[in-house]
Each structure stands twice: as structure tokens, then as C-alpha cells.
Motif scaffolding. Sequence first.
Motif, short mmCIF file in Angstrom:
data_model
loop_
_atom_site.label_atom_id
_atom_site.label_comp_id
_atom_site.label_asym_id
_atom_site.label_seq_id
_atom_site.Cartn_x
_atom_site.Cartn_y
_atom_site.Cartn_z
N GLU A 411 0.82 -1.21 0.00
CA GLU A 411 0.00 0.00 0.00
C GLU A 411 0.86 1.26 0.00
OE1 GLU A 411 -3.76 -1.96 2.50
OE2 GLU A 411 -2.50 -0.42 3.45
N ILE A 412 0.43 2.23 -0.76
CA ILE A 412 1.03 3.57 -0.70
C ILE A 412 0.07 4.44 0.10
CG2 ILE A 412 1.74 5.58 -2.03
CD1 ILE A 412 2.55 3.75 -4.29
N VAL A 413 0.56 4.97 1.22
CA VAL A 413 -0.28 5.67 2.20
C VAL A 413 0.15 7.12 2.28
CG1 VAL A 413 -1.01 5.69 4.61
CG2 VAL A 413 -0.54 3.51 3.47
N THR A 415 0.07 11.11 4.08
CA THR A 415 0.44 11.57 5.41
C THR A 415 -0.73 11.56 6.39
OG1 THR A 415 0.08 13.85 4.66
CG2 THR A 415 2.34 13.00 4.60
N SER A 416 -1.96 11.45 5.89
CA SER A 416 -3.13 11.35 6.78
C SER A 416 -3.42 9.91 7.18
CB SER A 416 -4.37 11.94 6.09
OG SER A 416 -4.82 11.09 5.04
N GLY A 417 -2.66 8.96 6.61
CA GLY A 417 -2.87 7.55 6.91
C GLY A 417 -3.80 6.85 5.95
N MET A 418 -4.25 7.53 4.91
CA MET A 418 -5.16 6.92 3.94
C MET A 418 -4.37 6.25 2.82
SD MET A 418 -8.31 8.63 1.77
CE MET A 418 -9.25 8.86 3.29
N ALA A 419 -4.78 5.02 2.49
CA ALA A 419 -4.14 4.30 1.39
C ALA A 419 -4.62 4.86 0.06
CB ALA A 419 -4.45 2.81 1.47
N ALA A 449 -0.48 8.19 -11.15
CA ALA A 449 0.14 9.50 -10.90
C ALA A 449 -0.58 10.19 -9.75
CB ALA A 449 0.08 10.35 -12.16
N LEU A 450 -0.09 9.97 -8.54
CA LEU A 450 -0.69 10.58 -7.36
C LEU A 450 -0.25 12.04 -7.24
CD1 LEU A 450 -0.21 7.66 -4.80
CD2 LEU A 450 -2.17 8.13 -6.28
N ALA A 451 -0.89 12.77 -6.36
CA ALA A 451 -0.51 14.16 -6.12
C ALA A 451 0.90 14.24 -5.58
CB ALA A 451 -1.49 14.80 -5.13
N ARG A 458 3.81 0.46 2.59
CA ARG A 458 3.57 -0.48 3.68
C ARG A 458 3.16 -1.85 3.14
NH1 ARG A 458 -0.52 0.34 7.41
NH2 ARG A 458 0.84 -0.37 9.10
N LEU A 459 3.45 -2.88 3.95
CA LEU A 459 3.08 -4.26 3.65
C LEU A 459 2.11 -4.71 4.74
CD1 LEU A 459 3.88 -6.35 1.48
CD2 LEU A 459 5.58 -7.23 3.09
N VAL A 460 0.85 -4.97 4.37
CA VAL A 460 -0.20 -5.25 5.34
C VAL A 460 -0.98 -6.50 4.91
CG1 VAL A 460 -2.18 -4.31 6.60
CG2 VAL A 460 -0.43 -2.76 5.70
N ALA A 461 -1.22 -7.42 5.85
CA ALA A 461 -2.07 -8.58 5.59
C ALA A 461 -3.48 -8.25 6.05
CB ALA A 461 -1.53 -9.81 6.32
N ARG A 462 -4.40 -8.18 5.10
CA ARG A 462 -5.77 -7.78 5.40
C ARG A 462 -6.75 -8.93 5.14
NH1 ARG A 462 -5.97 -2.60 6.71
NH2 ARG A 462 -4.41 -1.14 5.87
N ASP A 463 -7.82 -8.95 5.93
CA ASP A 463 -8.88 -9.95 5.78
C ASP A 463 -9.41 -9.90 4.35
OD1 ASP A 463 -11.13 -11.58 6.00
OD2 ASP A 463 -11.62 -10.86 8.02
N ALA A 464 -9.43 -11.04 3.70
CA ALA A 464 -9.85 -11.09 2.30
C ALA A 464 -11.36 -11.17 2.13
CB ALA A 464 -9.21 -12.29 1.61
#
Length: 496
Positions: A411-413, A415-419, A449-451, A458-464
Motif C-alpha cells: 500500500e502507498i499511504v 500523510t493522513s494515513g489513507m491508502a 500519478a498521485l498528487a 507499507r506491507l499489510v495482511a488484510r482480511d480477504a
Amino acid sequence: MPHLPPPGLPTPARRRLACALFVGAAAGTAHAGGWDIVSASRTYNTIPLKSDDTVNPMRGYHRWQNQELVPQAAPARDAFRRYHWRDLEGVQGQYTFGAILADLKTARDQGRKYAFRLRMMAGYDDGQLYAPAYLAGNASCLHGCGFWADAGAASGKTWVPDWNDPFVLARSRALLQALAQAIAASGNAASIAWIDVGLYGQYGEWAIRKSVYTNRPAGIEEATTATRRALAKMHFEAFPTQQFVMFIPYANRDALRYALLEQTITTKPVGLRADCLAQAGYFKQWTDHADEWRQFADQWRKAPFIAEFCPFESGHPTNGPATARAQASEFHISSVGNANFALSKPDDQRWLSLSDPERHDMLMLGREAGYRYGVDSTWVSLTGDGQLTLAATFRNSGNAPTYEPWNVKLEIVDTSGMARWSGTVPVALNSLAGGGVTTRVQSSWRVPALAAGTYTLRLVARDARPADGQQRRPLAWVLGERDADGGLTLRSLRRR
């Protein structure tokens, strides 16, 4: 000059990345309106077992009957309760599932999932009827639906159901079907962790003393093989998509064979359930029949093995934490009920009543049981035009895999913590059975192309499973570098 791609990447990929990095390096590390170029490797530190405080679902300790006596760094991710039939159906066909539904909702509200078992009888010689009052002596039964057995104890008699009676079986099936409908109507069915196949035997644990049949009434016999299969089947038919576990007494080996190897009703493999962890010799019923155990011995690779303690007191020479720890290791038990020991003490003294070595073994049992997923190393490459590549080595240093579906996300997150972007890493965590096994994967994505600004990778294991408010929290990596939510920050990224 940037680092070269790691040797594990296929040759064509290495060539493409090397060319891209060389061109980027010749032009500088920043591109107007593009990403700062990255090519970096990193290794990570697995938390030593003796100090591992990781709390994850369906491994280690689960909350047992509203208790968590072994201290943990965080509340358990699963909670277990058991219920008497008499409390669920006072009048034939009139059900009161309020307690179960409330416990299920509470577990969901607390961020847990919920497990349960139904019981038709409990202990012996207490004079209690745990089945509904309408069932005892009901004229619809061939022989009164059951009988009061006298084991000679001064405290009372034991009511033993006539498990084989068609009316008893029909009412059992109706109970399970009604409960399944009530849970579905509550909207909380996705918050079930597992269901014990219950109803039969003492405490619904599929074991009953043969002595209670010494003076049984004419026409009543012990549960037949067909009856035991029918009791298991009615559970599966009521909840076909849920995770089940099945009690392991050797006497029920045919029912186990049916549940684990033959039936095709459930969408998930059925796991195992032990009710006497910590009792020395308990597993001899199977180790003394190794050829028969072999058909079930590897079930832990695809379905959970859940356990609870046989009550023990401090200082017993054979029954206790050391025995439980050895059994959990040998049989790949994933989750243990966090209570049911030192019952002679008040609740607030039960943990402290154990000796220092016993407390150590109890803590280690919670750390060793189940999976322990981590990341050994990563290599990240990002080109100026947004070609992102990850190579990573994953490890399971636990004693079993996970049995729930997880998607490992890069994930690319902001500064507010939003992916702002995510990609799925092609690793199946449940294929890593434990014992330190590793797998190395690599994958590439084109990042949008993000702002302009600084981001975190980050590398996160999320419930599928579907995002319906009943998903698990992110799985916590057993890494010293992990973030507060259990995920792992790989590095910072910058877009110009």
C-alpha cells in the motif's frame, strides 16, 4: 548508482529494471512530475519467541467463558461460550436465543469473532436436567427420550438422553436450524470464528461414561454409529459455510472419519477439538492407535485444532502447563481456551497460584501455538514513471498455518494515513505450514500519478472477506519493526 535488482528476479525482469534504473540514474534521481527513483533492500528482525507478545486471531489463547486468565499484551481476537439446550428452548418450538445473539454481537463490537457449542447434558450426578423440560418423558419418544442414571453418588442422579430416539434427533435438528436462522437474521453470521460440533455426550464433548448404561431402561442403548453421524450432519446442514471443529475421543473415530474425510456439506474442512489439554496420557488414545490416527494426523494443515484445559492445580506431577505445552507442539494445536485451571482458587488468584515455571510454560504455550508470520527481507524498486516492484521473503515460524483468508497488500499511504493505492502481493499465507518455512515472491505494478508529496510504502495482511464491518483487523507480523496496527512500513516514497 542505484542497487541492482536481487538475484531472485527472473532474468528478463532483471534486465528491464536494470535498464530503467540506469536511465533514471543518468537523468538524476528526481523527475519533474514523477517519482523519486528507489532501489533498496532491507532485512527485518523476527521477534524472539521468548518475548513475543503478538496477539492474532485463531492462534495462541482465546477468551474462554468470559475469562482471560493468562496475561496477554492485548485482548484475545476470539471468544468462546457454551450453552445448555434447556436455556434455548423452554417450550417446544419456542426459542430464546437472546443470550447467544447478545454474546455474538458483543464479540463483534469488541473486534472479536465468536465460537460456541450447544450441550444436551453437562456433568454427572447433579440432579440437573440440561435438555428442555418438555423432552424428558415426552410421549413422542419410544422410551421417554432418556432416563435418570444413578451412579451411586450422594449428590444426585444424571439424566442421560436417548440419543438414538427419532424425536430427540428431530428436535436437535430443529434447534440447530432455528439457531442458524436467528443468527443469519441478526446480520452477524460473518462474526463466527468456529462452531464446536456438540450436543452429544458430557458437556457436548462427545464422551460419556459407559457406566451410566449399567441399569438403563429396556429399549435404550448407547448412541449408535448412525446416530453420531446424524448429530454431526445436522450441525453441518444448519451452518454449511462456517468453520467447524470436532471432538477427538477415540470411541468416535467413525464420526470423525465422516466429518473430516467423507462429508461434502461444509465448504471448509472440519478441524479437531480437544477438551483435555494438560492431562498426561490423554492423547494415548490415539498414539496407541497410530495407524488409525494417521488418517487425521495432518488435518491441522488445512483446518484448526482447538483445545481447552482439563482443570489442573499447581504442583501436579504430570498434569499441568508443561504437559499442555508439549501436547500443543506435538499435535499442532492452534488456539487454547484461556481459563479452566486452578479452579480451587478465586478467579483473581488463579494465575498467581501457579509457580514461576508453570507461568512460564503457560506464557510460552500462548506464544508457540499457531502461526507466526513475518518478513525476512524486501527489495523495493520504483522508477520515475511509476513502475513499482517488490521482492519479499515471507516466513512462518509458528507450528501451524492460518485458516482464514488473508490478502497481503502493498500500500502507498499518504500523510493522513489513507491508502491511495494498493496492490495484492502473490503470497498464500496458509500455504506456509510453519516450522520456519519460507517463500520468496516478486511482483510489479504500475503506480498511478498521485498528487505531489511524501508517501509511505507499507506491507499489510488484510482480511480477504467482504468489507461488511465484520472483517478481522490486520494480521500482526511477528517483527520488531512492525507498526502499531501490525503492518510493516517498508520505506518513504516521494512524488514531485
